[in-house]
Design a protein around this motif. Structure first.
Motif, mmCIF file in Angstrom:
data_model
loop_
_atom_site.group_PDB
_atom_site.id
_atom_site.type_symbol
_atom_site.label_atom_id
_atom_site.label_comp_id
_atom_site.label_asym_id
_atom_site.label_seq_id
_atom_site.Cartn_x
_atom_site.Cartn_y
_atom_site.Cartn_z
ATOM 1 N N ILE A 146 0.852 -1.177 0.000
ATOM 2 C CA ILE A 146 0.000 0.000 0.000
ATOM 3 C C ILE A 146 0.894 1.237 0.000
ATOM 4 C CG2 ILE A 146 -1.913 -1.133 1.210
ATOM 5 C CD1 ILE A 146 -0.970 0.226 3.777
ATOM 6 N N SER A 147 0.303 2.401 -0.159
ATOM 7 C CA SER A 147 1.038 3.656 -0.066
ATOM 8 C C SER A 147 0.881 4.222 1.338
ATOM 9 C CB SER A 147 0.513 4.659 -1.097
ATOM 10 O OG SER A 147 0.713 4.179 -2.408
ATOM 11 N N TYR A 148 1.760 5.162 1.685
ATOM 12 C CA TYR A 148 1.698 5.771 3.019
ATOM 13 C C TYR A 148 0.347 6.463 3.225
ATOM 14 C CZ TYR A 148 2.720 10.299 0.817
ATOM 15 O OH TYR A 148 2.671 11.430 0.046
ATOM 16 N N ASN A 149 -0.094 6.481 4.471
ATOM 17 C CA ASN A 149 -1.400 7.031 4.868
ATOM 18 C C ASN A 149 -2.580 6.224 4.343
ATOM 19 O OD1 ASN A 149 -0.411 9.129 6.438
ATOM 20 N ND2 ASN A 149 -0.377 10.595 4.754
ATOM 21 N N GLU A 150 -2.335 4.995 3.920
ATOM 22 C CA GLU A 150 -3.422 4.128 3.477
ATOM 23 C C GLU A 150 -3.665 3.014 4.493
ATOM 24 O OE1 GLU A 150 -3.197 4.639 -1.387
ATOM 25 O OE2 GLU A 150 -2.612 2.740 -0.470
ATOM 26 N N LYS A 151 -4.788 2.302 4.311
ATOM 27 C CA LYS A 151 -5.186 1.226 5.208
ATOM 28 C C LYS A 151 -5.220 -0.093 4.448
ATOM 29 C CE LYS A 151 -8.210 4.608 7.457
ATOM 30 N NZ LYS A 151 -9.616 4.988 7.759
ATOM 31 N N ILE A 152 -5.230 -1.192 5.187
ATOM 32 C CA ILE A 152 -5.433 -2.493 4.576
ATOM 33 C C ILE A 152 -6.857 -2.944 4.873
ATOM 34 C CG2 ILE A 152 -3.001 -3.127 4.774
ATOM 35 C CD1 ILE A 152 -3.727 -4.927 7.128
ATOM 36 N N ASN A 153 -7.335 -3.886 4.088
ATOM 37 C CA ASN A 153 -8.698 -4.388 4.289
ATOM 38 C C ASN A 153 -8.667 -5.900 4.351
ATOM 39 O OD1 ASN A 153 -11.402 -4.912 4.414
ATOM 40 N ND2 ASN A 153 -11.899 -4.071 2.405
ATOM 41 N N LEU A 154 -8.895 -6.445 5.534
ATOM 42 C CA LEU A 154 -8.915 -7.894 5.731
ATOM 43 C C LEU A 154 -10.337 -8.440 5.775
ATOM 44 C CD1 LEU A 154 -6.097 -8.303 8.422
ATOM 45 C CD2 LEU A 154 -5.916 -8.435 5.938
ATOM 46 N N GLY A 155 -11.306 -7.602 5.424
ATOM 47 C CA GLY A 155 -12.691 -8.052 5.489
ATOM 48 C C GLY A 155 -13.184 -8.076 6.925
ATOM 49 N N GLU A 156 -14.239 -8.812 7.158
ATOM 50 C CA GLU A 156 -14.805 -8.923 8.503
ATOM 51 C C GLU A 156 -13.894 -9.782 9.365
ATOM 52 O OE1 GLU A 156 -17.355 -7.994 11.519
ATOM 53 O OE2 GLU A 156 -17.342 -7.208 9.472
ATOM 54 N N VAL A 157 -13.417 -9.214 10.467
ATOM 55 C CA VAL A 157 -12.469 -9.899 11.349
ATOM 56 C C VAL A 157 -13.122 -10.151 12.700
ATOM 57 C CG1 VAL A 157 -10.207 -9.788 12.447
ATOM 58 C CG2 VAL A 157 -10.542 -8.771 10.191
ATOM 59 N N SER A 158 -12.938 -11.347 13.225
ATOM 60 C CA SER A 158 -13.490 -11.693 14.540
ATOM 61 C C SER A 158 -12.930 -10.767 15.617
ATOM 62 C CB SER A 158 -13.147 -13.147 14.881
ATOM 63 O OG SER A 158 -13.435 -13.420 16.245
ATOM 64 N N LYS A 159 -13.784 -10.392 16.571
ATOM 65 C CA LYS A 159 -13.352 -9.513 17.655
ATOM 66 C C LYS A 159 -12.333 -10.197 18.565
ATOM 67 C CE LYS A 159 -17.239 -10.843 20.636
ATOM 68 N NZ LYS A 159 -18.424 -10.363 21.393
ATOM 69 N N ASP A 160 -12.217 -11.510 18.458
ATOM 70 C CA ASP A 160 -11.256 -12.257 19.277
ATOM 71 C C ASP A 160 -9.893 -12.398 18.594
ATOM 72 O OD1 ASP A 160 -13.099 -12.748 21.365
ATOM 73 O OD2 ASP A 160 -13.983 -14.395 20.213
ATOM 74 N N THR A 161 -9.743 -11.786 17.434
ATOM 75 C CA THR A 161 -8.463 -11.843 16.735
ATOM 76 C C THR A 161 -7.619 -10.633 17.127
ATOM 77 O OG1 THR A 161 -9.457 -12.993 14.859
ATOM 78 C CG2 THR A 161 -7.345 -11.904 14.475
ATOM 79 N N HIS A 162 -6.339 -10.874 17.428
ATOM 80 C CA HIS A 162 -5.426 -9.821 17.875
ATOM 81 C C HIS A 162 -4.290 -9.648 16.861
ATOM 82 C CE1 HIS A 162 -7.034 -9.600 22.107
ATOM 83 N NE2 HIS A 162 -7.535 -10.760 21.701
ATOM 84 N N PHE A 163 -3.855 -8.389 16.701
ATOM 85 C CA PHE A 163 -2.770 -8.063 15.776
ATOM 86 C C PHE A 163 -1.682 -7.314 16.549
ATOM 87 C CE2 PHE A 163 -6.739 -8.256 13.449
ATOM 88 C CZ PHE A 163 -6.434 -9.025 12.351
ATOM 89 N N TYR A 164 -0.433 -7.752 16.383
ATOM 90 C CA TYR A 164 0.689 -7.143 17.074
ATOM 91 C C TYR A 164 1.782 -6.767 16.069
ATOM 92 C CZ TYR A 164 -1.506 -9.483 21.102
ATOM 93 O OH TYR A 164 -2.391 -9.934 22.056
ATOM 94 N N PHE A 165 2.240 -5.518 16.142
ATOM 95 C CA PHE A 165 3.383 -5.103 15.327
ATOM 96 C C PHE A 165 3.979 -3.832 15.920
ATOM 97 C CE2 PHE A 165 -0.377 -3.109 13.571
ATOM 98 C CZ PHE A 165 0.008 -1.831 13.197
ATOM 99 N N SER A 166 5.143 -3.444 15.404
ATOM 100 C CA SER A 166 5.826 -2.250 15.895
ATOM 101 C C SER A 166 5.747 -1.146 14.860
ATOM 102 C CB SER A 166 7.296 -2.561 16.209
ATOM 103 O OG SER A 166 7.389 -3.488 17.266
ATOM 104 N N ASN A 167 5.563 0.067 15.343
ATOM 105 C CA ASN A 167 5.553 1.253 14.493
ATOM 106 C C ASN A 167 6.494 2.265 15.126
ATOM 107 O OD1 ASN A 167 5.075 3.415 12.850
ATOM 108 N ND2 ASN A 167 2.860 3.404 13.096
ATOM 109 N N ASP A 168 7.648 2.458 14.503
ATOM 110 C CA ASP A 168 8.717 3.284 15.069
ATOM 111 C C ASP A 168 9.148 2.691 16.410
ATOM 112 O OD1 ASP A 168 8.713 4.965 12.887
ATOM 113 O OD2 ASP A 168 7.320 6.389 13.783
ATOM 114 N N SER A 169 9.048 3.474 17.470
ATOM 115 C CA SER A 169 9.560 3.027 18.762
ATOM 116 C C SER A 169 8.485 2.444 19.670
ATOM 117 C CB SER A 169 10.229 4.205 19.489
ATOM 118 O OG SER A 169 9.294 5.257 19.679
#
Length: 220
Positions: free
Chosen positions: A35-58
């Motif tokens: 994607i380009s900067y300032n854009e979002k991804i679309n994973l469709g309908e995601v279960s509320k019990d699904t968790h996402f972890y990643f780092s952004n800068d510090s």
């Protein structure tokens, strides 16, 4: 062991290997997004019990459920997102859509948009007539995170439609462009044998396809 049985097992082994490679290739392609900067991804309908972890800068980012679809990736870079889904052993749960354990999001420093409403040709595309000599022009808007020039993708553009083999080649003058609005020019080659509606699959600076459909069919 008979030769026939050996050949049968060998063929089965080859088929299994081929299917495994295709499966892995398909999974890998689905796990990586550009994607380009300032854009979002679309994973469709995601279960509320699904968790996402990643780092952004510090700092570390933790999102739940559909929050991932609302998150804007403001800075360029490669983000590796760990996906943790709650195990569900209820009847019928095996038919639910599951996400991969890891998703890689490549955020580009370049944002490029083709103006599909303003595409035009130096002369009309005619049925069963060579398009050599015809120039396709289309305005584009280019923005970059660092305000530096963008290197364009010079891969030939393919057309889609009934009876078409037309390709479009970007003029070498447009190899690198600064931020702003520009009008790209492509030299056409090939012909179309039907009075069909055509579509051109333009390739942006991020190697992503932006399809543009013509509003009028090819004429005689």
């Amino acid at each position: 062991m008979p030769k026939l049985i050996l050949n049968f097992k060998l063929k089965n082994s080859v088929l299994i290997t081929v299917f495994a490679l295709l499966f892995l290739t398909n999974v890998y392609s689905q796990n990586r997004m550009v994607i380009s900067y300032n854009e979002k991804i679309n994973l469709g309908e995601v279960s509320k019990d699904t968790h996402f972890y990643f780092s952004n800068d510090s700092h570390k980012v933790h999102l739940k459920g559909n929050e991932i679809n609302s998150y804007s990736f403001s800075k360029p870079g490669i983000y590796t997102i760990a996906v943790v889904e709650k195990e569900n052993h209820q009847k019928g749960s095996c038919t639910e859509r599951h996400l991969p354990k890891e998703i890689v999001v490549e955020v580009s420093r370049i944002k490029m948009i083709f103006d599909s409403d303003a595409i035009f040709f130096s002369s009309p595309i005619l049925k069963n007539r060579s398009t050599e000599g015809i120039v396709l022009s289309i305005p584009v808007s280019i923005q970059t995170f660092d305000h530096r020039e963008a290197k364009l993708n010079m891969t030939s553009v393919n057309s889609a439609g009934i009876g078409t083999n037309i390709t479009a080649t970007l003029d070498n003058r447009f190899g690198e462009l600064p931020e702003g609005n520009h009008v790209l020019q492509y030299a056409l080659k090939g012909l179309v044998t039907e009075n069909a509606y055509l579509m051109f699959d333009f390739i942006d600076a991020n190697s992503l396809i932006q399809s543009v459909s013509l509003t009028k069919p090819v004429i005689n």
